[in-house]
Design an enzyme around this catalytic site. Structure first.
Site, PDB file in Angstrom:
ATOM      1  N   LYS A   1       0.971  -0.892  -0.245  1.00 50.13           N
ATOM      2  CA  LYS A   1       0.047   0.009  -0.138  1.00 50.13           C
ATOM      3  C   LYS A   1       1.478   1.162   0.322  1.00 50.13           C
ATOM      4  CE  LYS A   1      -3.559   2.710   3.184  1.00 50.13           C
ATOM      5  NZ  LYS A   1      -4.317   2.346   3.640  1.00 50.13           N
TER       6      LYS A   1
ATOM      7  N   ASP B   1      -2.779  10.045   4.201  1.00 49.39           N
ATOM      8  CA  ASP B   1      -4.360   9.539   3.909  1.00 49.39           C
ATOM      9  C   ASP B   1      -4.600  10.742   5.394  1.00 49.39           C
ATOM     10  OD1 ASP B   1      -6.292   8.432   4.058  1.00 49.39           O
ATOM     11  OD2 ASP B   1      -5.740   7.060   5.184  1.00 49.39           O
TER      12      ASP B   1
ATOM     13  N   LYS C   1     -10.452  13.061   8.470  1.00 48.70           N
ATOM     14  CA  LYS C   1     -10.057  12.534   9.517  1.00 48.70           C
ATOM     15  C   LYS C   1      -9.691  13.720  10.668  1.00 48.70           C
ATOM     16  CE  LYS C   1      -6.365   8.629   8.412  1.00 48.70           C
ATOM     17  NZ  LYS C   1      -7.130   7.694   8.619  1.00 48.70           N
TER      18      LYS C   1
ATOM     19  N   ASP D   1       1.618   6.301   5.196  1.00 43.70           N
ATOM     20  CA  ASP D   1       0.663   5.285   5.117  1.00 43.70           C
ATOM     21  C   ASP D   1       1.002   4.529   3.778  1.00 43.70           C
ATOM     22  OD1 ASP D   1      -2.338   4.280   4.921  1.00 43.70           O
ATOM     23  OD2 ASP D   1      -2.997   5.475   4.604  1.00 43.70           O
TER      24      ASP D   1
ATOM     25  N   ASP E   1     -12.159   6.761   4.008  1.00 48.08           N
ATOM     26  CA  ASP E   1     -11.206   7.247   4.756  1.00 48.08           C
ATOM     27  C   ASP E   1     -10.498   5.903   4.187  1.00 48.08           C
ATOM     28  OD1 ASP E   1      -8.762   7.401   6.173  1.00 48.08           O
ATOM     29  OD2 ASP E   1     -10.154   7.976   7.830  1.00 48.08           O
TER      30      ASP E   1
ATOM     31  N   GLU F   1      -9.407   3.502   2.121  1.00 48.16           N
ATOM     32  CA  GLU F   1      -8.865   4.050   0.724  1.00 48.16           C
ATOM     33  C   GLU F   1      -8.230   2.580   0.440  1.00 48.16           C
ATOM     34  OE1 GLU F   1      -7.667   5.708   3.232  1.00 48.16           O
ATOM     35  OE2 GLU F   1      -5.487   5.124   2.904  1.00 48.16           O
TER      36      GLU F   1
ATOM     37  N   ARG G   1      -7.391  -0.721   0.731  1.00 46.11           N
ATOM     38  CA  ARG G   1      -8.332  -1.349   0.503  1.00 46.11           C
ATOM     39  C   ARG G   1      -8.414  -1.385  -0.790  1.00 46.11           C
ATOM     40  NH1 ARG G   1     -13.145  -2.417   4.423  1.00 46.11           N
ATOM     41  NH2 ARG G   1     -11.342  -1.032   5.738  1.00 46.11           N
TER      42      ARG G   1
HETATM   43  N1  BES Z   1      -4.167   4.250   6.885  1.00 46.56           N
HETATM   44  C1  BES Z   1      -5.698   4.139   7.590  1.00 46.56           C
HETATM   45  C2  BES Z   1      -5.335   3.098   8.827  1.00 46.56           C
HETATM   46  C3  BES Z   1      -4.174   3.767   9.930  1.00 46.56           C
HETATM   47  C4  BES Z   1      -4.879   3.645  11.376  1.00 46.56           C
HETATM   48  C5  BES Z   1      -2.970   3.445   9.988  1.00 46.56           C
HETATM   49  C6  BES Z   1      -3.769   3.862  12.175  1.00 46.56           C
HETATM   50  C7  BES Z   1      -1.801   3.168  10.662  1.00 46.56           C
HETATM   51  C8  BES Z   1      -2.400   4.029  11.774  1.00 46.56           C
HETATM   52  C9  BES Z   1      -6.481   3.053   6.872  1.00 46.56           C
HETATM   53  O1  BES Z   1      -6.296   3.998   5.617  1.00 46.56           O
HETATM   54  C10 BES Z   1      -7.967   3.907   7.547  1.00 46.56           C
HETATM   55  O2  BES Z   1      -7.953   5.561   7.631  1.00 46.56           O
HETATM   56  N2  BES Z   1      -8.638   3.023   7.929  1.00 46.56           N
HETATM   57  C11 BES Z   1     -10.065   2.864   8.367  1.00 46.56           C
HETATM   58  C12 BES Z   1     -11.565   2.122   7.791  1.00 46.56           C
HETATM   59  C13 BES Z   1     -12.265   2.799   8.177  1.00 46.56           C
HETATM   60  C14 BES Z   1     -12.590   3.967   8.031  1.00 46.56           C
HETATM   61  C15 BES Z   1     -13.064   1.694   7.765  1.00 46.56           C
HETATM   62  C16 BES Z   1      -9.495   3.098  10.083  1.00 46.56           C
HETATM   63  O3  BES Z   1      -8.631   2.091  10.437  1.00 46.56           O
HETATM   64  O4  BES Z   1     -10.677   4.035  11.154  1.00 46.56           O
HETATM   65 ZN    ZN Z   2      -4.335   4.876   4.470  1.00 44.20          ZN
HETATM   66 MN    MN Z   3      -7.715   6.036   5.088  1.00 44.38          MN
END
Ligand code: BES
Ligand code: ZN
Ligand code: MN
Length: 489
Positions: free
Chosen positions: A257, A262, A269, A280, A339, A341, A343
């Site tokens: 990834k 992000d 966020k 990220d 968010d 993204e 996947r």
């Molecule tokens: N890049 C984040 C995941 C992440 C969170 C990485 C904390 C490192 C530290 C990912 O893209 C994300 O935002 N995931 C969301 C998914 C949700 C919207 C279903 C999450 O984990 O909140």
């Molecule tokens: Zn992310």
């Molecule tokens: Mn995200």
């Protein structure tokens, strides 16, 4: 510079010698080292308990100006990681003292639990990795890495581990390359810039490189990847790195990834959750660095790295919640949350990897979910696979390198949660629980019957605080792990 030699501590010119000491057993056969330890232990303030240290100067037992002894605790509990940390701390300690060289006495009488070769390898890794600093943004480099690190052991061990020195150096260089990319701020690693940096380093090691630019991504219908990139001024790319070996029996594809920042997109966020999102792209960094390392080690596997690189930003051109896009594999996806993204870019890269390269094995690495950090904390990655043997091989590799991985489930019935009222799939789950699992299940919809594992590195990819052999910032998690895995499968 790393060296492994046998030496006479009474004759060779040494400035600083670091000695690991167990509290209950002497683990060094060298007579000078043993005598120094006995002397230190006669002092009240030192007995070898974990992380106790003492520095002795101008001893008659050695030409070294100073000997730094550091406790390891009980000999029966001694493992490779304790020695990795020992070496990292010894090196960092010398950097703080503005020294330029360090000799380290490798133990050679350890309990049978850990073989000598793993002990010496681990010490070299700890020293190499502990010597790395991310300081390119400081105008004045106050602290400098050591110029020379010399490991002292017995002549047979020197002979046996001759090739290990360059091997460890290459693997650690790969790891620190990934760290530098991860720690670099997003304003200096836009998708275009990160693409260029990766291709440049890959070419230098003789990897075959190819970049699909925005136009080709549009022509070839990478709809999910393009959807994530839509909000950014920076153009997305798909980087393809190939390491080919004549007569190789195995073919492996690695997908990483690469979200250079992000923000969450329109589902922006909040609070502190955006703070470290420059990291990220840690999966991308680890995959690129693993390919570069494989090229340098001449690993006997046909290896392909597929790296989708985008920036996730909110803007007038960004994708909206409720939008429906078509992925490279053809399935339609409702954007439940911008968010989620990671996947989206991964499924297009994975479907492409399978279609074009038909690998026997596919592994993806991604800072995919906060939920995985909730489940396993900041130091352990989650491993998802339908193939228990593959998951076990990954966790075993992680035990060796101390990049810990823990197996997680892929329950069939949870797929319910990813249903959309309007499209083939929704990119988020209908419940907030089990987010790491539903993210992995989303990916699983795009791998067909390819042998596949997903490693969620959201926790261990980045550290705010420094640790024994890593500074604050990117950890390079995954490079040593994947390199080890490729040699074991
Ligand atoms: N890049 C984040 C995941 C992440 C969170 C990485 C904390 C490192 C530290 C990912 O893209 C994300 O935002 N995931 C969301 C998914 C949700 C919207 C279903 C999450 O984990 O909140
Ligand atoms: Zn992310
Ligand atoms: Mn995200």
């Amino acid at each position: 510079m790393l060296r492994l030699i046998s030496a006479d501590l009474k004759k060779d010119k040494i400035e600083t010698l670091a000695v690991p000491v167990c509290e209950d057993k002497n683990i060094h056969s060298d007579a000078s080292v043993a005598a120094i330890i006995r002397k230190a232990k006669r002092l009240k303030e030192f007995n070898g308990k974990k992380d106790q240290t003492i520095t002795l100067y101008d001893l008659p037992e050695t030409t070294a100006h100073r000997v730094v002894l550091r406790g390891l605790g009980k000999a029966a509990e001694l493992d490779a990681e304790t020695l990795r940390a020992f070496a990292g701390k010894a090196v960092k300690d010398c950097i703080q003292k503005d020294l330029t060289a360090l000799w380290l006495a490798a133990p050679d009488k350890c309990p049978a639990k850990t073989p000598l070769s793993s002990i010496v390898t681990a010490m070299m890794e700890g020293a190499c990795l502990g010597n790395h600093r991310f300081d390119r943004y400081r105008r004045k480099k106050e602290k400098k890495p050591l110029k020379s690190m010399v490991f002292v052991t017995t002549p047979p061990t020197v002979r046996k581990l001759k090739s290990t020195v360059s091997r460890v150096s290459k693997i650690c260089q790969g790891t620190t390359l990934a760290r530098d990319w991860i720690s670099m701020p997003s304003n200096d690693k836009t998708p275009e810039q990160l693409t260029r940096m990766i291709v440049q380093q890959a070419k230098k090691q003789g990897l075959k490189t190819r970049v699909l630019q925005e136009k080709q991504l549009q022509q070839e219908k990478f709809g999910a990847l393009l959807a994530v990139a839509a909000g950014s001024r920076s153009k997305p790319s798909l980087v393809i790195l190939e390491h080919r070996v004549a007569g190789a029996k195995k073919s492996v594809a690695l997908v990483g990834k690469g979200v250079t920042f992000d923000s969450g997109g329109l589902n922006i966020k909040t609070g502190g959750s955006m703070a470290d999102m420059k990291s990220d792209m840690s999966g991308a960094a680890a995959v690129a660095a693993t390919l570069i390392t494989a090229a340098r080690l001449k690993t006997k596997v046909n290896l392909t790295g597929i790296i989708p690189i985008v920036e996730n930003m909110p803007s007038g051109t960004a994708i909206r919640p409720g939008d429906i896009v078509y992925s490279y594999a053809g399935k339609s996806i409702e954007i439940g949350n911008t968010d989620a993204e990671g996947r989206l870019i991964l499924i297009d890269a994975m479907a492409y990897a399978i279609k074009k390269f038909k690998p026997q094995l596919l592994v993806d690495l991604a800072t995919l979910t906060g939920a995985c950090v909730v489940a396993l904390g900041e130091k352990i990655a989650g491993v998802f696979s339908h193939d228990d043997k593959l998951a076990a091989a990954i966790t075993a590799a992680g035990m060796t390198t101390h990049e810990r991985c823990w197996p997680m489930p892929l329950p069939e019935d949870y797929k319910e949660l990813l249903k959309s009222d309007f499209a083939d799939l929704n990119n988020i789950s209908s419940t907030r629980w089990g987010g790491a699992i539903t993210a992995a299940l989303f990916l699983s919809e795009f791998v067909g019957d390819t042998r596949w594992a997903h490693i969620d590195i959201a926790g261990p990819a980045y550290g705010k605080k420094e640790s024994a052999y890593c500074g604050p910032g990117g950890t390079g998690f995954g490079v040593r792990l994947l390199t080890e895995l490729l040699e074991k499968i």
